[in-house]
Design an enzyme around this catalytic site. Structure first.
Site, mmCIF file in Angstrom:
data_model
loop_
_atom_site.group_PDB
_atom_site.id
_atom_site.type_symbol
_atom_site.label_atom_id
_atom_site.label_comp_id
_atom_site.label_asym_id
_atom_site.label_seq_id
_atom_site.Cartn_x
_atom_site.Cartn_y
_atom_site.Cartn_z
ATOM 1 N N LYS A 283 -11.380 -13.483 -15.845
ATOM 2 C CA LYS A 283 -11.694 -13.829 -17.232
ATOM 3 C C LYS A 283 -11.045 -15.145 -17.667
ATOM 4 O O LYS A 283 -11.670 -15.977 -18.331
ATOM 5 C CB LYS A 283 -11.249 -12.695 -18.164
ATOM 6 C CG LYS A 283 -11.484 -12.955 -19.644
ATOM 7 C CD LYS A 283 -12.947 -12.875 -20.007
ATOM 8 C CE LYS A 283 -13.396 -11.422 -20.093
ATOM 9 N NZ LYS A 283 -14.776 -11.301 -20.606
ATOM 10 N N HIS B 183 7.516 -7.514 -4.031
ATOM 11 C CA HIS B 183 6.187 -7.918 -4.494
ATOM 12 C C HIS B 183 6.284 -9.243 -5.245
ATOM 13 O O HIS B 183 6.700 -9.276 -6.405
ATOM 14 C CB HIS B 183 5.586 -6.841 -5.398
ATOM 15 C CG HIS B 183 5.147 -5.619 -4.665
ATOM 16 N ND1 HIS B 183 3.865 -5.476 -4.164
ATOM 17 C CD2 HIS B 183 5.828 -4.491 -4.329
ATOM 18 C CE1 HIS B 183 3.774 -4.300 -3.545
ATOM 19 N NE2 HIS B 183 4.946 -3.694 -3.623
ATOM 20 N N ASP C 161 -18.477 -14.314 -21.193
ATOM 21 C CA ASP C 161 -18.997 -14.385 -19.832
ATOM 22 C C ASP C 161 -20.460 -14.826 -19.788
ATOM 23 O O ASP C 161 -20.821 -15.761 -19.071
ATOM 24 C CB ASP C 161 -18.845 -13.028 -19.135
ATOM 25 C CG ASP C 161 -17.432 -12.491 -19.226
ATOM 26 O OD1 ASP C 161 -16.505 -13.318 -19.329
ATOM 27 O OD2 ASP C 161 -17.257 -11.266 -19.214
ATOM 28 N N GLY D 153 0.825 -1.203 0.000
ATOM 29 C CA GLY D 153 0.000 0.000 0.000
ATOM 30 C C GLY D 153 0.852 1.243 0.000
ATOM 31 O O GLY D 153 2.070 1.175 0.205
ATOM 32 N N CYS E 82 5.352 -5.922 1.461
ATOM 33 C CA CYS E 82 5.676 -4.493 1.396
ATOM 34 C C CYS E 82 5.106 -3.756 2.612
ATOM 35 O O CYS E 82 5.601 -3.930 3.718
ATOM 36 C CB CYS E 82 5.182 -3.913 0.075
ATOM 37 S SG CYS E 82 5.943 -2.322 -0.346
ATOM 38 N N TYR E 83 4.054 -2.952 2.438
ATOM 39 C CA TYR E 83 3.434 -2.294 3.587
ATOM 40 C C TYR E 83 3.001 -3.324 4.624
ATOM 41 O O TYR E 83 3.119 -3.104 5.832
ATOM 42 C CB TYR E 83 2.224 -1.475 3.142
ATOM 43 C CG TYR E 83 1.504 -0.774 4.282
ATOM 44 C CD1 TYR E 83 1.942 0.464 4.747
ATOM 45 C CD2 TYR E 83 0.393 -1.351 4.888
ATOM 46 C CE1 TYR E 83 1.289 1.102 5.805
ATOM 47 C CE2 TYR E 83 -0.262 -0.722 5.930
ATOM 48 C CZ TYR E 83 0.189 0.505 6.385
ATOM 49 O OH TYR E 83 -0.462 1.135 7.426
ATOM 50 N N GLU F 298 3.814 -10.982 -6.358
ATOM 51 C CA GLU F 298 2.671 -11.179 -7.242
ATOM 52 C C GLU F 298 2.898 -10.675 -8.667
ATOM 53 O O GLU F 298 2.136 -11.018 -9.572
ATOM 54 C CB GLU F 298 1.420 -10.507 -6.658
ATOM 55 C CG GLU F 298 1.443 -8.983 -6.617
ATOM 56 C CD GLU F 298 2.079 -8.395 -5.371
ATOM 57 O OE1 GLU F 298 1.762 -7.244 -5.015
ATOM 58 O OE2 GLU F 298 2.917 -9.093 -4.750
ATOM 59 N N SER G 97 -25.296 -12.060 -24.329
ATOM 60 C CA SER G 97 -24.821 -11.130 -25.356
ATOM 61 C C SER G 97 -24.065 -11.830 -26.470
ATOM 62 O O SER G 97 -23.783 -11.217 -27.501
ATOM 63 C CB SER G 97 -23.894 -10.094 -24.713
ATOM 64 O OG SER G 97 -22.699 -10.718 -24.261
ATOM 65 N N GLY G 98 -23.705 -13.094 -26.247
ATOM 66 C CA GLY G 98 -22.850 -13.793 -27.195
ATOM 67 C C GLY G 98 -21.393 -13.720 -26.807
ATOM 68 O O GLY G 98 -20.538 -14.384 -27.404
ATOM 69 N N GLY G 99 -21.079 -12.895 -25.779
ATOM 70 C CA GLY G 99 -19.717 -12.813 -25.267
ATOM 71 C C GLY G 99 -19.385 -14.016 -24.398
ATOM 72 O O GLY G 99 -20.243 -14.829 -24.046
#
Length: 515
Positions: free
Chosen positions: A368, A170, A227, A57, A84-85, A172, A223-225
């Site tokens: 995603k 970090h 998700d 942070g 870190c923080y 990540e 929607s066809g997407g």
């Protein structure tokens, strides 16, 4: 889905916080991001917590009002990892000392391991990492040992007996090559089960969906997407013919997309009904230029259309949406009070308060890339799963300024050229196809020369990025000849455009979409 255990990541404000969650899920451990202002008793309600990670942070632990540890956390006996923080906060609260660094570290560094620890399983003595700090731990708390250091600062400390560890760097981010291994080592020593898989998710979700909706009927916004398609197939697998899918053609789609969506969905065995609502959406957006108002107008219009359509179906109390974890976080709905509302997603913060449906959101916990894995587990064709992302509000958030049909005609034509040219790029290797690419229309005009005559027309911006989960994105380094071809084609073939520009802003600080 029923989760049996979790790792909690406490959000202290780092831009990398969601990456911690994602890295843990990559190795098969379920994690979620929560507010450190809650007490331990509040945090542990519900699913058992196996371990807690304190994120980085921007604050200094000695600043007035700096975030602190949840009350009761240190007494809980749960394994802890500070980053870190988070490291500095643990040091301060456990009796160590944190000071301002005489030489700050921002960027790449090398840490040397000088104390054996389960945290370092599989690592070399010297490892590269990514630093971003102005303070450092000067004095270790009682019971802690120095585990690693850089040339300028303590890089890691640990209390093996209490299973409390801390990293100044970090793990990540991709700039720390061994970072995922370190995180995996931590959750392994914490006793986590590595069972967060697409197969387990599908199995548990089917049972949870069936339990939630009972014998009721369900309607799905599709929607066809990727998700909404995965969400629909998952719910259909759970309840069968009691699911009706409504594809709302809102007039904000890409060129010829309405017909393409219906064709692609026809192979899935779903009951999909197309609703023509172009006029309604454009009328609601007339005169609206503020992006947040656009999203909310569109979100409300979607729901009103659904209410009208459902009235003809009979009693349908449940609505399925393809809401993802990034949607929830970016809309400031992620359960942590300090989260900024970056942009309201029409299916989260854009929903009207008098919503008459109960929501079924089976993908709400997923990123995603996890959704695509679930889709493959469900047997959905890869051509549907690899369809590049398209925002729920559609072209409305790529048509900056007022959304009108004449401007949408220009935008669709320019976007079709961008997609046609970039679709030719290879899927792998140098110069590979970007993860997402599109055109946006700016609410400014520019002077040009066309056919020896002065023109004064609108500006199109081309956006192309690489990403895995939409939380971060790097700009695609498109070949200059390709950019030239895009500009030439758009200006020559699309009436009303005098200039084309290329957006080179990564995320963060920008977002992938322009609004």
């Amino acid at each position: 889905m029923q989760i049996e255990e979790r790792v909690v990541v406490l959000d202290y404000g780092s831009q990398y916080n969601l990456l911690i969650v994602r890295r843990l899920r990559e190795v098969g451990v379920y994690a979620e991001l929560l507010d450190p202002d809650q007490s331990w008793d509040e945090l542990r309600r519900g699913v058992p917590i196996r371990a807690v990670i304190l994120s980085g942070g921007p604050n200094s632990v000695y600043e007035s009002g700096a975030p602190t540890l949840p009350k009761g956390l240190l007494e809980a006996g749960v394994p802890l990892l500070g980053i870190c923080y988070g490291m500095q906060l643990l040091a301060k609260e456990l009796g160590g000392q944190v000071v301002a660094s005489t030489r700050r570290e921002y960027g790449p560094a090398t840490f040397r391991i000088h104390q054996a620890s389960p945290l370092w399983q599989g690592l070399q003595e010297n490892e590269h990492c990514w630093m971003s700090h102005g303070d450092q731990v000067f004095k270790l708390p009682s019971g802690f040992e120095s585990l690693a250091s850089t040339d300028t600062a303590l890089a890691a400390m640990g209390d093996e007996k209490r299973k409390i560890y801390a990293l100044q760097f970090h793990p990540e981010v991709t700039h720390t090559p061994s970072g995922v291994r370190i995180l995996k080592n931590f959750v392994e020593l914490a006793g986590c089960q590595f069972n967060w898989t697409a197969g387990n998710f599908v199995e548990a979700s089917l049972a949870e969906i069936a339990r939630q909706v009972g014998e009721d009927r369900v309607v799905c916004a599709i929607s066809g997407g990727v998700d909404s398609t995965v969400a629909a197939v998952l719910v259909h697998r759970a309840i069968g013919a009691r699911l009706t899918c409504l594809f709302v053609d809102n007039g904000l789609l890409r060129q010829d997309e309405g017909d393409q969506v219906m064709e692609s969905l026809s192979v899935l065995g779903l009951d999909v009904r197309r609703v023509q609502a172009q006029e309604r959406f454009l009328k609601g957006l007339a005169g609206v230029t503020d992006p947040e108002k656009k999203r909310k107008k569109i979100g409300e219009a979607f729901i009103r259309v659904f209410e009208e359509q459902v009235a003809a179906l009979g009693e349908v109390p449940y609505l399925v949406q393809g809401t993802l974890y990034p949607d929830v976080i970016e809309s400031g709905q992620g359960g942590h009070k300090k989260a900024h509302n970056i942009k309201t997603h029409h299916n989260v913060g854009g929903l009207p308060e008098d919503l008459k449906f109960k929501l079924v959101e089976p993908l709400r916990q997923l990123f995603k890339d996890e959704v695509r894995r679930v889709g493959r587990e469900l047997g959905i064709d890869s051509r549907l799963l690899e369809r590049q992302p398209f925002p729920g509000p559609g072209m409305a958030v790529r048509c900056l300024g007022e959304v009108r049909e004449d401007r949408l005609v220009v935008l669709r034509a320019a976007d079709a050229i961008v997609r046609y040219e970039l679709d030719k790029l290879p899927l792998e290797g140098p110069g590979r196809r970007p993860w997402q690419y599109f055109a946006a229309l700016l609410p400014v005009k520019s002077v040009g020369v066309q056919g020896d005559l002065r023109s004064y027309a609108e500006v199109v911006v081309v956006r192309a990025v690489y990403s895995e989960d939409a939380m971060t994105a790097q700009v695609a380094d498109l070949d200059h000849s390709l950019l030239t071809r895009l500009a030439t084609r758009i200006v020559n073939e699309v009436a009303g455009v005098s200039r084309v520009v290329y957006d080179i802003t990564p995320k963060p600080p920008g977002t992938i979409e322009w609004e």
